[in-house]
Each structure stands twice: as structure tokens, then as C-alpha cells.
Design a protein around this motif. Sequence first.
Motif, mmCIF file in Angstrom:
data_model
loop_
_atom_site.group_PDB
_atom_site.id
_atom_site.type_symbol
_atom_site.label_atom_id
_atom_site.label_comp_id
_atom_site.label_asym_id
_atom_site.label_seq_id
_atom_site.Cartn_x
_atom_site.Cartn_y
_atom_site.Cartn_z
ATOM 1 N N GLU A 8 -6.246 -0.010 3.935
ATOM 2 C CA GLU A 8 -5.810 0.958 2.925
ATOM 3 C C GLU A 8 -6.193 2.378 3.324
ATOM 4 O O GLU A 8 -5.395 3.317 3.171
ATOM 5 C CB GLU A 8 -6.392 0.614 1.559
ATOM 6 N N LEU A 56 -0.203 8.630 5.587
ATOM 7 C CA LEU A 56 0.668 9.296 4.617
ATOM 8 C C LEU A 56 0.282 10.753 4.431
ATOM 9 O O LEU A 56 1.142 11.603 4.158
ATOM 10 C CB LEU A 56 0.617 8.556 3.283
ATOM 11 N N ALA A 57 -1.007 11.042 4.570
ATOM 12 C CA ALA A 57 -1.450 12.430 4.424
ATOM 13 C C ALA A 57 -1.019 13.295 5.596
ATOM 14 O O ALA A 57 -0.895 14.521 5.463
ATOM 15 C CB ALA A 57 -2.971 12.473 4.273
ATOM 16 N N LYS A 117 -3.512 5.457 3.907
ATOM 17 C CA LYS A 117 -3.662 6.725 3.190
ATOM 18 C C LYS A 117 -3.728 7.893 4.170
ATOM 19 O O LYS A 117 -3.144 8.955 3.932
ATOM 20 C CB LYS A 117 -4.915 6.672 2.317
ATOM 21 N N ARG A 118 -4.449 7.704 5.260
ATOM 22 C CA ARG A 118 -4.544 8.762 6.275
ATOM 23 C C ARG A 118 -3.164 9.061 6.852
ATOM 24 O O ARG A 118 -2.779 10.233 6.999
ATOM 25 C CB ARG A 118 -5.495 8.320 7.381
ATOM 26 N N LEU A 177 0.822 -1.208 0.000
ATOM 27 C CA LEU A 177 0.000 0.000 0.000
ATOM 28 C C LEU A 177 0.861 1.265 0.000
ATOM 29 O O LEU A 177 0.509 2.273 -0.625
ATOM 30 C CB LEU A 177 -0.934 -0.012 1.208
ATOM 31 N N LEU A 178 1.987 1.234 0.697
ATOM 32 C CA LEU A 178 2.903 2.379 0.660
ATOM 33 C C LEU A 178 3.410 2.609 -0.766
ATOM 34 O O LEU A 178 3.514 3.756 -1.225
ATOM 35 C CB LEU A 178 4.078 2.135 1.605
ATOM 36 N N GLU A 179 3.711 1.541 -1.469
ATOM 37 C CA GLU A 179 4.165 1.677 -2.859
ATOM 38 C C GLU A 179 3.036 2.165 -3.749
ATOM 39 O O GLU A 179 3.235 3.030 -4.606
ATOM 40 C CB GLU A 179 4.700 0.334 -3.358
ATOM 41 N N ARG A 180 1.820 1.623 -3.536
ATOM 42 C CA ARG A 180 0.675 2.025 -4.368
ATOM 43 C C ARG A 180 0.396 3.509 -4.235
ATOM 44 O O ARG A 180 0.005 4.168 -5.215
ATOM 45 C CB ARG A 180 -0.566 1.221 -3.962
ATOM 46 N N HIS A 181 0.607 4.064 -3.048
ATOM 47 C CA HIS A 181 0.266 5.467 -2.811
ATOM 48 C C HIS A 181 1.492 6.375 -2.811
ATOM 49 O O HIS A 181 1.477 7.460 -2.215
ATOM 50 C CB HIS A 181 -0.525 5.589 -1.510
ATOM 51 N N GLY A 182 2.541 5.940 -3.479
ATOM 52 C CA GLY A 182 3.648 6.815 -3.798
ATOM 53 C C GLY A 182 4.682 7.038 -2.728
ATOM 54 O O GLY A 182 5.504 7.955 -2.845
ATOM 55 N N ARG A 183 4.706 6.191 -1.673
ATOM 56 C CA ARG A 183 5.708 6.368 -0.618
ATOM 57 C C ARG A 183 6.421 5.044 -0.340
ATOM 58 O O ARG A 183 6.407 4.543 0.803
ATOM 59 C CB ARG A 183 5.032 6.883 0.653
#
Length: 470
Positions: A363, A370-371, A367-368, A331-337
Motif C-alpha cells: 500500500e 500515485l503521488a 501511494k508513493r 488499492l488504486l480504487e481506495r486512493h482515488g485512482r
Amino acid sequence: MVDKTTGAMQQFGAPAAPGAGSRAGLVLLYAEPAVELPGAFMLEGERPVVGRDPQADIALDVNAVSRRHAELCWERGAWVLRDLGSRNGTFVDGRRVAALELEAGSEIRIGDALLKFVDKHAELYVPYRIDGSLAPGFQRRGQSAGSLVGGFLMDRIAAELVRIAPTPLSVMLLGESGTGKEVVARELHRLSRRRGDFHAVNCAAIPGSLLESELFGYKRGAFSGADRDKPGLIKLAHEGTLLLDEIGDMPLEAQAKLLRVLQAKEVFPLGATSPERVDVRIVCATHRDLWRLQKDGAFREDLFARLNEYQLRLPPLRDRKEDLYMLVRALLERHGRPAARPSFAFMLALVEHDWPYNVRELEACIKRCLALTDSPVLDPELLPDAIREPADEAADAGTSRGSLPPLPHGGDPRPDGLRSSVVPSEAELRSLLATHRGNVAAVGRELGKARMQIHRWMKRHGIQIDEYRG
């Protein structure tokens, strides 16, 4: 309820004794460094010792693990976990214990290693390391192309998809919301190599009056406002695959028409004077109890028989927490981190949570986080309150934060040092779930038990949580 599962979830029964063909063991959920540890440790002999000592039966070279930390004893037909006077204590389901009889799925913390007790088939988990790599000499049985993220349980599902994808069988996907049923359906379509497209429709999201036109299409002039022909999803999925999500919410009239599609291989659009041939593979998914719906007359038995040519049950995330670290990385890879990494306290909080909404909830959580931060390390302060707060007590009592709390009260001490507790009957458990509207945490608080224990009892009795929610 008749449940013909594929075996993707652990079954209750007598635990495996030492030397039995199917082995009891400890499945690794998380530790640092994880890549150097096997996916599971089998229990050898009658008193295997867990510790940092390289000569220990289960050697854990992990922070805060004592040289001889704990032992597992085969006593009166069950495995008992005993602390050996370790400096940092031994925990089961978030509570410090001196000695405790283990149940399948019990979550154990020994130092900074998080493990899960399985009463059989531990040998099947051994090759699957929690970072996604495999032990030397092993290879994955499925060909998921990265879409099915996980270890043993997901690899077994991937292997089943490889086997059934080339066949014309209709497939029924069962599982709770958020377990990845559409992901599996798309993977089934990819592996089938059918020439047509993949389409999906959520039967619960479309009013019954509109669902038929969405599925079967209509001809110009079929009703007021039908100024042109519209092909339905069944026609659009010709030579492809159609996923009917939440099939249990399909109206009876639409069920009858879908049965005709499956039997006659033809679709009859609204307003048409003749049927149209169609070659479509139907995959349906639901979290509802279709057997009960049939008894209540809300789902056709003949349609069920056509749809249930092959059944696949997806395990909830709480039953495959050994996949959490792998899922977090994906999930970190999917969301760009991809360079971000979770701290141990962060992973501890994730393991302590029972994930009622499964991978979809995980997920949203990532996402939260990372934001809220640009830091390369994810700490538990970033987590939602519902996940962070229940883990605070366990973290404060953890091996890296000094003194430990006293052993919990409750239950009468037994002469052998184990703690006894009252196990509710199935009727009592169902009554509590009904009273609390499916809130497992509330039931756990009333009984003085961890949520995972409530889930284990529910699994033992075949209780589906969705029966009591909403």
C-alpha cells in the motif's frame, strides 16, 4: 515450535505425481490479458507442453510465448521444467534456465506470463482469476464484503471466519507484520453480529505501566491525577469484540488480570472495590513466537490456552503473489485512482519483490507511485529503489527487450542437463540469518540464490524471520 495452522499456507512434502488426487500445477501470477486465463493450470500426463499453440497442454495466448515454449517432465519423483528452444527463454526465480527441478513456490516466467509452481492442490486455485472474478459455475465460499482481497487462500480464510464468527471462541491471529490481522479481526466482528463495538489496542505501543489502565480502566482517586472514572477498553467493548494486537508484548501482571476476565467474565478496574460483569470477545494477534515465550516464562501458559481456542494463520504476501494484481486494483480504487493501471514491467517488478512487510508495504508503494505521477499507466520508474533495482536485471533480460543473457554460472552440470546446487542445512541457514540479522536478500547474495529460494528453505525448516530481526 508447535504450529497448528489452518492449512492456509502450502505444506511441504512429496509433490503430486501425474494422476494423483491432489494435483501439481502452475498458478497464474500475472499476464496480459489476465481476465481470459484461468487461475491455475493443472499438470496432466508426464510431459505437458506449455506454449502459444492452442493444442498445447497448457495453452498461453500471451505475448512473447513460443508455440512450443517449454515442457514439464515427471522425472525421479519430481517435476522438471525444460525449455524447448524457445525464442525468448524460460526463467525460474529471475534466472534463465535450460532445465531445472522445480520446488514448491518456484516463480516461472514464460514469455509475458508469470506463474508459480505448486506441488499439490493446484485444482483449488483454478476458479480464482487474478482480476477477482470467478470461473463460470463457481462461487466464493466466504462473505468478506470486499475487506479480504484475494483468491483461493483468502477465500478459505473468509470461509473460516463465516464458520467461527457466530461462536464465542477466542481467536488467535498469527502472521507477519502487515498481513492484515486487524482487517481479519474487524471482519470477524462484523460477521459475529455482536451488538457492541469493535475496539483494538496495540500492546507493544503502550508502556506497561499504562496498559493496565487502558485495558481495565480505573476509578476516581485510584492514583494521583485520577479525577474521574475511566472505563477501560474491555468495558467499552462490552457485547462487542476487543483486538489485543501484539499480545506477546503484554506484561505478565496484565496477563494475569486478562486471564481473570476470560475465566470469570468480569473486569476489576484499578481502585474498584468490586468487579464489573463484562461480555467481550477477545481476539489476539501477534507475529511473535508465543510457544517460545511460554518456555522462557514471558507468557502465561494458562492464558495462552484460553486465547488459543481457535487459531488462524495469515499467509505472507510472498506466498500469495497471485493476489498482487487484485490488491493493486483495490488499492488504486481506495486512493482515488481507479482508472490507473499497472504496466507489465511494473507488475513484473512487484512479482520479483518478496514483500518483507507484506500488504502494508504494498500500500505504501502504491501511494508513493500515485503521488509521483498523473499518468494513467504505472511504470516501474515510479517504484522505490528497493523494489525497482532488483527487477531491472530480470526486465532487461525479459522477453520484450531483445537478446538474453547466457545461462548463469554456478553448480556442476549433471549428465541429465539439470544444474545441481548445495542446499544449506537448517543450522547453516540459521547461522547465516543470524549473521545478517534476518536480511534475506543478504543471505541470498552470499549463497548465490534468489530471495524466494531462501524463503522456501526457511518455510521447509519452520524458521520464522522475526526471530532474527530487530
